[in-house]
Design a protein around this motif. Structure first.
Motif, PDB file in Angstrom:
ATOM      1  N   TRP A 114      -6.902 -11.832   4.890  1.00 19.98           N
ATOM      2  CA  TRP A 114      -7.102 -12.523   6.221  1.00 19.98           C
ATOM      3  C   TRP A 114      -5.682 -13.033   6.571  1.00 19.98           C
ATOM      4  O   TRP A 114      -5.629 -13.364   7.822  1.00 19.98           O
ATOM      5  CB  TRP A 114      -8.107 -13.640   5.948  1.00 19.98           C
ATOM      6  CG  TRP A 114      -8.137 -14.541   7.100  1.00 19.98           C
ATOM      7  CD1 TRP A 114      -7.922 -15.964   7.347  1.00 19.98           C
ATOM      8  CD2 TRP A 114      -8.821 -14.246   8.318  1.00 19.98           C
ATOM      9  NE1 TRP A 114      -8.356 -16.414   8.431  1.00 19.98           N
ATOM     10  CE2 TRP A 114      -8.732 -15.400   9.122  1.00 19.98           C
ATOM     11  CE3 TRP A 114      -9.167 -13.009   8.869  1.00 19.98           C
ATOM     12  CZ2 TRP A 114      -9.376 -15.153  10.580  1.00 19.98           C
ATOM     13  CZ3 TRP A 114      -9.683 -13.012  10.229  1.00 19.98           C
ATOM     14  CH2 TRP A 114      -9.792 -13.852  10.964  1.00 19.98           C
ATOM     15  N   ALA A 115      -4.840 -13.386   5.596  1.00 21.47           N
ATOM     16  CA  ALA A 115      -3.427 -13.675   6.028  1.00 21.47           C
ATOM     17  C   ALA A 115      -2.804 -12.566   6.849  1.00 21.47           C
ATOM     18  O   ALA A 115      -2.009 -12.946   7.829  1.00 21.47           O
ATOM     19  CB  ALA A 115      -2.807 -14.066   4.675  1.00 21.47           C
ATOM     20  N   ASN A 116      -3.004 -11.399   6.421  1.00 25.77           N
ATOM     21  CA  ASN A 116      -2.406 -10.086   7.077  1.00 25.77           C
ATOM     22  C   ASN A 116      -2.987 -10.054   8.369  1.00 25.77           C
ATOM     23  O   ASN A 116      -2.243  -9.751   9.408  1.00 25.77           O
ATOM     24  CB  ASN A 116      -2.687  -9.119   6.135  1.00 25.77           C
ATOM     25  CG  ASN A 116      -1.855  -8.987   4.811  1.00 25.77           C
ATOM     26  OD1 ASN A 116      -0.927  -9.698   4.898  1.00 25.77           O
ATOM     27  ND2 ASN A 116      -2.340  -8.388   3.887  1.00 25.77           N
ATOM     28  N   VAL A 117      -4.339 -10.178   8.577  1.00 23.31           N
ATOM     29  CA  VAL A 117      -4.957 -10.103   9.913  1.00 23.31           C
ATOM     30  C   VAL A 117      -4.203 -11.161  10.901  1.00 23.31           C
ATOM     31  O   VAL A 117      -3.953 -10.915  11.965  1.00 23.31           O
ATOM     32  CB  VAL A 117      -6.362 -10.048   9.864  1.00 23.31           C
ATOM     33  CG1 VAL A 117      -7.037 -10.394  11.328  1.00 23.31           C
ATOM     34  CG2 VAL A 117      -6.995  -9.040   9.162  1.00 23.31           C
ATOM     35  N   GLN A 118      -4.263 -12.479  10.618  1.00 29.04           N
ATOM     36  CA  GLN A 118      -3.692 -13.486  11.230  1.00 29.04           C
ATOM     37  C   GLN A 118      -2.081 -13.214  11.562  1.00 29.04           C
ATOM     38  O   GLN A 118      -1.707 -13.664  12.562  1.00 29.04           O
ATOM     39  CB  GLN A 118      -3.760 -14.733  10.429  1.00 29.04           C
ATOM     40  CG  GLN A 118      -5.298 -15.304  10.636  1.00 29.04           C
ATOM     41  CD  GLN A 118      -5.394 -16.702  10.080  1.00 29.04           C
ATOM     42  OE1 GLN A 118      -5.898 -17.645  10.682  1.00 29.04           O
ATOM     43  NE2 GLN A 118      -5.045 -16.949   8.781  1.00 29.04           N
ATOM     44  N   SER A 119      -1.423 -12.679  10.689  1.00 29.90           N
ATOM     45  CA  SER A 119      -0.007 -12.321  10.972  1.00 29.90           C
ATOM     46  C   SER A 119       0.231 -11.194  11.925  1.00 29.90           C
ATOM     47  O   SER A 119       1.333 -11.301  12.403  1.00 29.90           O
ATOM     48  CB  SER A 119       0.694 -11.889   9.694  1.00 29.90           C
ATOM     49  OG  SER A 119       0.490 -12.656   8.493  1.00 29.90           O
ATOM     50  N   LEU A 120      -0.949 -10.560  12.501  1.00 29.66           N
ATOM     51  CA  LEU A 120      -0.804  -9.513  13.391  1.00 29.66           C
ATOM     52  C   LEU A 120      -0.311 -10.540  14.908  1.00 29.66           C
ATOM     53  O   LEU A 120      -0.005  -9.945  15.894  1.00 29.66           O
ATOM     54  CB  LEU A 120      -2.008  -8.875  13.690  1.00 29.66           C
ATOM     55  CG  LEU A 120      -2.549  -7.880  12.668  1.00 29.66           C
ATOM     56  CD1 LEU A 120      -3.552  -7.310  12.929  1.00 29.66           C
ATOM     57  CD2 LEU A 120      -1.306  -6.734  12.540  1.00 29.66           C
ATOM     58  N   SER A 121      -0.547 -12.013  14.721  1.00 25.94           N
ATOM     59  CA  SER A 121      -0.405 -12.595  15.998  1.00 25.94           C
ATOM     60  C   SER A 121       0.895 -12.558  16.600  1.00 25.94           C
ATOM     61  O   SER A 121       1.062 -12.490  17.835  1.00 25.94           O
ATOM     62  CB  SER A 121      -0.824 -14.091  15.852  1.00 25.94           C
ATOM     63  OG  SER A 121      -2.308 -14.171  15.416  1.00 25.94           O
ATOM     64  N   ALA A 122       1.862 -12.560  15.637  1.00 26.98           N
ATOM     65  CA  ALA A 122       3.400 -12.807  16.079  1.00 26.98           C
ATOM     66  C   ALA A 122       3.776 -11.349  16.954  1.00 26.98           C
ATOM     67  O   ALA A 122       4.311 -11.485  17.995  1.00 26.98           O
ATOM     68  CB  ALA A 122       4.203 -12.943  14.807  1.00 26.98           C
ATOM     69  N   PRO A 123       3.460 -10.269  16.303  1.00 30.04           N
ATOM     70  CA  PRO A 123       3.877  -9.039  17.020  1.00 30.04           C
ATOM     71  C   PRO A 123       3.173  -8.851  18.347  1.00 30.04           C
ATOM     72  O   PRO A 123       3.590  -8.217  19.317  1.00 30.04           O
ATOM     73  CB  PRO A 123       3.733  -7.722  16.110  1.00 30.04           C
ATOM     74  CG  PRO A 123       2.825  -8.275  15.007  1.00 30.04           C
ATOM     75  CD  PRO A 123       3.067  -9.749  14.942  1.00 30.04           C
TER      76      PRO A 123
END
Length: 220
Positions: A114-123
Motif C-alpha cells: 500500500w505504501a508503494n501504491v501511494q508512492s505513485l502519487s509523486a511521479p
C-alpha cells in the motif's frame, strides 16, 4: 540518459517477467533497491544506481557493490521518513525519467504494497507514466479526462478502480461488462472490483480527481 527507468525493489520478483522488462529497451536505467539488488547480482546485471538501508541484503552482496563496482550508492539509515522504494522513485524523478516501471513492489507485507501504491502519487503529479508490475497485476494512477483500455493491448482480462483519497463524482465506464454512468466512486465499497473489457476498448472518464487503476489476470 534514458527516459525510461526500471526500479527493482525487494518484494516478490517473477524471474521471467523481470528479465523480460530489463531486456525490453536498450539503454534504460536500472535502480536496485535494497533486497532487489540480490536479483540483479544473481543475474549479473549491473544497476545504474543503488538505493536502500541494506537491512535485508546479504552482507557479501552489499560489500560487492560497495567495493567492487563504481555504481553510485545512496545508503540510508533504517530509521528514516520514507520507504526505500519511495526514495528510489524520487531519485528516478530527479534523473528526469518520463516512464517508470517498478518491479518487486508487491508480495509479502500488505503495508509495504500500500505504501508503494501511494508512492505513485509523486511521479503521477509530475506527469510521469509510473507503473507497478508483477506477473498478475499492473497498477497505475489515472486522472480526470478519458483513459482508454484496448482489449488487444490489455495486460489482463480484468480491471478494478479505486479512488485515491476523496470521492470521484461523475465517474463513467463504457465498453465494459459492468458499465457505469455518472457514478460517485467512493473509497469504502467494492463495486468496481473485477470488471471486464467487453467491447474493443473500455473508456474510463471522470472530470477530476485521482483513481487507482489495476489491470489484473489470474495466476497461470
Amino acid at each position: 540518459m534514458s527516459k525510461r527507468i526500471v526500479i527493482i525493489s525487494g518484494g516478490e520478483l517473477d524471474e521471467k517477467l523481470t528479465l523480460s522488462v530489463l531486456n525490453e529497451e536498450e539503454g534504460q536505467y536500472i535502480i536496485g533497491v535494497d533486497k532487489g539488488m540480490e536479483f540483479l547480482y544473481m543475474h549479473n546485471i549491473l544497476p545504474n544506481y543503488i538505493v536502500g538501508d541494506f537491512d535485508s541484503v546479504k552482507k557479501e552482496i552489499g560489500d560487492y557493490y560497495r567495493k567492487e563496482t563504481d555504481v553510485p550508492i545512496r545508503e540510508f539509515n533504517p530509521v528514516k521518513d520514507a520507504s526505500d522504494t519511495e526514495i528510489a522513485i524520487r531519485l528516478a524523478m530527479t534523473l528526469g525519467c518520463k516512464e517508470l516501471m517498478i518491479l518487486g513492489a508487491t508480495g509479502g507485507r500488505i503495508d509495504h504494497l500500500w505504501a508503494n501504491v501511494q508512492s505513485l502519487s509523486a511521479p503521477f503529479k509530475a506527469g510521469i507514466d509510473a507503473r507497478i508490475l508483477d506477473s498478475q497485476n499492473m497498477i497505475r494512477l489515472i486522472g480526470g479526462g478519458e483513459t482508454h483500455l484496448k482489449k488487444v493491448e490489455a495486460f489482463g482480462p480484468y480491471f478494478s478502480v479505486f479512488p485515491l483519497g476523496d470521492e470521484i463524482f461523475g465517474f463513467n465506464i463504457k465498453g465494459a461488462k459492468y458499465p457505469l454512468t455518472n457514478h460517485t466512486l467512493t473509497p469504502y465499497n467494492s463495486l468496481c472490483v473485477s470488471n471486464q473489457i467487453e467491447d474493443d476498448e473500455v473508456v474510463i472518464s471522470f472530470p477530476a480527481g485521482t483513481v487507482i487503476l489495476m489491470q489484473t489476470r489470474d495466476k497461470e
